[in-house]
Write an enzyme that holds these catalytic residues in place. Structure first.
Site, PDB file in Angstrom:
ATOM      1  N   TYR A 143      26.051  40.146  40.670  1.00 20.54           N
ATOM      2  CA  TYR A 143      27.778  39.917  39.937  1.00 20.54           C
ATOM      3  C   TYR A 143      28.183  40.957  38.523  1.00 20.54           C
ATOM      4  O   TYR A 143      29.254  41.681  38.897  1.00 20.54           O
ATOM      5  CB  TYR A 143      27.603  38.449  39.015  1.00 20.54           C
ATOM      6  CG  TYR A 143      28.814  38.260  38.175  1.00 20.54           C
ATOM      7  CD1 TYR A 143      29.968  37.892  39.239  1.00 20.54           C
ATOM      8  CD2 TYR A 143      28.772  37.807  36.692  1.00 20.54           C
ATOM      9  CE1 TYR A 143      31.170  36.983  37.841  1.00 20.54           C
ATOM     10  CE2 TYR A 143      29.849  37.215  36.119  1.00 20.54           C
ATOM     11  CZ  TYR A 143      31.000  37.573  36.593  1.00 20.54           C
ATOM     12  OH  TYR A 143      31.627  36.642  35.880  1.00 20.54           O
ATOM     13  N   HIS A 144      26.872  41.423  37.597  1.00 19.15           N
ATOM     14  CA  HIS A 144      27.702  42.157  36.640  1.00 19.15           C
ATOM     15  C   HIS A 144      28.029  43.471  37.509  1.00 19.15           C
ATOM     16  O   HIS A 144      29.274  44.267  36.601  1.00 19.15           O
ATOM     17  CB  HIS A 144      26.366  42.302  36.134  1.00 19.15           C
ATOM     18  CG  HIS A 144      26.283  43.319  34.792  1.00 19.15           C
ATOM     19  ND1 HIS A 144      27.448  43.119  33.967  1.00 19.15           N
ATOM     20  CD2 HIS A 144      25.541  44.318  34.281  1.00 19.15           C
ATOM     21  CE1 HIS A 144      27.119  43.907  32.986  1.00 19.15           C
ATOM     22  NE2 HIS A 144      26.389  44.992  33.889  1.00 19.15           N
TER      23      HIS A 144
END
Length: 266
Positions: A143-144
């Site tokens: 996600y990052h």
């Protein structure tokens, strides 16, 4: 706009860098970050499926070289952007360090600002080592990677306020993080407090990101802090989600009682 200061020494490649062409290219091509993100997601989860019945790969040497390369890049980037940030702070103050756009086209920093946003595409390669070595892939990790790529390319094209702080902080944290990864990949033991320091620095980075975003919104109303409400909204949501995820990771990894982990595992 800050003028070039004679005390800021530039390398020839920094001086020759065509930031106008870089910004124009990003304005025309920033949406390709969505293509990279889609390909990344497909390869990551497809790769996990492919590796499931297969033995994990031993990629120690490539991982050392990969992490060391990104560590050196981040260290140099942190030194160069940090020197320009200190120049702005000392010559014009904190408010200008957030609102001034010279970070995108000023001496020293203009090359490293563009290098920063471009680096978010190859950094997706971090995940290949996790997948091929069959390590646990955290939601926080992928996600990052995706959201940083999308937001960095989306923001660079508009030269939004706050970018200098976002990039400098990220360079510094990545300098620590990739150095740690390189040492670990080389098989050397790293004291636990260093790992705690890195995660703590990431949490501070996210808190500062939220603070800078809030100040951009506040000063935007005065007309001297160039940004847009949609960019500020995405930045706030992104940094808030990071703050929550990294804080949870810190608690789960360093603070949660071992007995609780054991009982849950059983």
């Amino acid at each position: 706009m800050l003028q070039e200061n004679e005390t800021l020494s530039e390398y020839s490649f920094e001086r020759r860098f065509d930031e106008r062409g870089a910004i124009e290219w990003m304005q025309a091509n920033w949406s390709k970050a969505f293509v990279f993100s889609a390909l990344y997601a497909a390869l990551v989860f497809g790769g996990q499926h492919y590796m499931k019945p297969r033995p994990k790969m031993n990629l120690r040497r490539p991982l050392v070289l990969w992490s060391l390369s990104l560590a050196l890049f981040s260290i140099i980037g942190a030194v160069r952007t940090g020197s320009y940030m200190l120049h702005i702070l000392s010559s014009s103050g904190f408010r200008r360090s957030i609102c001034d756009q010279s970070f995108y086209n000023g001496p020293v920093s203009k090359f490293w600002a563009y290098a920063f946003v471009l680096s978010k595409a190859p950094e997706l390669g971090d995940t290949a080592f996790i997948v091929l070595r069959k390590q646990k892939l955290l939601f926080l990790h992928w996600y990052h990677h995706i959201t940083v790529l999308l937001y960095s390319w989306y923001s660079y094209k508009d030269m939004v306020a706050g970018g200098g702080w976002f990039m400098t902080m990220n360079y510094v944290v990545h300098a620590l993080m990739y150095s740690y990864y390189a040492v670990r990949a080389a098989g050397l033991r790293v004291p636990r407090p260093f790992a705690v320091l890195i995660t703590s620095a990431q949490i501070v980075q996210m808190f500062m990101g939220l603070a800078v975003t809030g100040l951009v919104y506040r000063w935007l109303q005065h007309g001297d802090c160039p940004s847009r409400i949609d960019n500020i909204t995405w930045a706030a949501l992104m940094y808030l989600s990071y703050l929550l995820l990294f804080s949870n990771f810190f608690y789960q990894t360093y603070m949660r009682p071992h007995s609780a982990k054991t009982s849950k595992a059983e």
